[in-house]
Design an enzyme around this catalytic site. Structure first.
Site, short mmCIF file in Angstrom:
data_model
loop_
_atom_site.label_atom_id
_atom_site.label_comp_id
_atom_site.label_asym_id
_atom_site.label_seq_id
_atom_site.Cartn_x
_atom_site.Cartn_y
_atom_site.Cartn_z
N CYS A 1 0.56 -0.99 0.03
CA CYS A 1 -0.08 0.07 0.21
C CYS A 1 1.07 1.47 -0.01
CB CYS A 1 -1.14 0.03 1.22
SG CYS A 1 -2.38 1.04 1.08
N ARG B 1 -12.85 5.74 -0.79
CA ARG B 1 -11.74 5.04 -0.39
C ARG B 1 -12.03 3.42 -0.85
NH1 ARG B 1 -7.74 6.86 2.90
NH2 ARG B 1 -6.96 4.73 3.27
N HIS C 1 -3.19 -5.82 2.57
CA HIS C 1 -2.96 -5.90 3.89
C HIS C 1 -3.48 -7.16 4.40
CE1 HIS C 1 -2.02 -1.63 4.62
NE2 HIS C 1 -3.05 -1.40 3.85
#
Ligand code: GLN
Length: 251
Positions: free
Chosen positions: A93, A127, A200
């Site tokens: 990320c 997001r 993640h």
């Protein structure tokens, strides 16, 4: 045998337990009788990129990425030559974004990247958050043995939308979730032995085959004839496959 794994900016880039990737790599070394040597370095601390086997960069908020950009810039030349000589890098990320040309935040301000990867990132209004399943591309799996698991499973939470330039190969196609930008159906990047991803999770405990790919590449960089001893990953594979089936609504 020892394997040196460096966690860069562990105090700044460690969102969503990304340090779990270091724990997974360490465990999978120890289970094979390989001694993991873990280095940690942050702002102002010197590093020998040529003396390490794997470099790890985790994810971070826009603020933390802004705090480390100058420090990262001073490391560019040494990191670039280590990457060109085959250093294995896993960048998650924010760490992934910082290896690219730039990351333009929602404010319009650009955080300069190292321009080692021909990728660039522009924050979107929405997001991109949730689970991700990726069908791995041959350019990643490209090892002779065909691992039973041919997917990657993880969790994403980013405003940045990353686009790949010519010559950059994605890790694969997204079969669940958004991936690099929520538009082109691709996730992550591979360049030489650098792997960037938005996943993640932490990523590697969920994807033992990918952890082993990184370890094998790092060991083969020293001795091309190295082969990793197989581990009993029945439980890890069952957990991975169960979650992939659940997300893809497969029986
Ligand atoms: N700050 C970056 C973004 O929002 C990276 C976030 C992260 O590392 N999870 O896109």
């Amino acid at each position: 045998m020892k394997l040196t794994i460096c966690h860069l900016y562990p105090d700044l880039l460690d969102l969503y337990g990304d340090r779990g990737n270091i724990l997974a790599l360490s465990a999978r070394c120890r289970w094979r009788g390989i001694e993991p040597v873990i280095q940690r370095a942050s702002l102002g601390e010197d590093l020998d990129f040529l003396g390490m086997d794997i470099l790890f960069l985790g994810g971070g908020s826009d603020r933390e990425q802004g705090l480390l950009v100058q420090d990262l810039m001073r490391r560019e030349n040494e990191l670039r030559s280590a990457i060109e000589s085959g250093l294995v890098v896993l960048a998650i990320c924010g760490g992934y974004q910082m290896l690219g040309k730039y990351y333009q935040m929602t404010s319009g301000e650009k955080i300069q990247g190292l321009d080692i990867l021909d990728v660039w990132t522009i924050a979107g209004a929405k997001r991109l958050i949730g689970n991700v399943v990726v069908d791995l591309d041959e350019n990643v799996l490209g090892i002779d043995s065909s691992p039973e698991l041919r997917t990657l499973l993880g969790f994403e939470n980013h405003s940045g939308q990353t686009h790949l330039g010519e010559g950059m190969k994605p890790l694969g196609k997204v079969s669940f979730g958004n991936g690099n930008n929520g538009q082109d159906g691709e996730e992550g990047v591979r360049y030489r032995n650098v792997f960037g991803t938005y996943m993640h999770g932490p990523l590697l405990p969920k994807n033992p085959h990918f952890a082993d790919l990184l370890l094998e590449l790092a060991l083969q960089r020293r001795d091309p004839n190295t082969c990793l001893m197989e581990l009993d990953d029945r439980l890890e594979k069952l957990a991975h496959e169960t979650m992939v089936k659940r997300l893809l609504k497969q029986p």
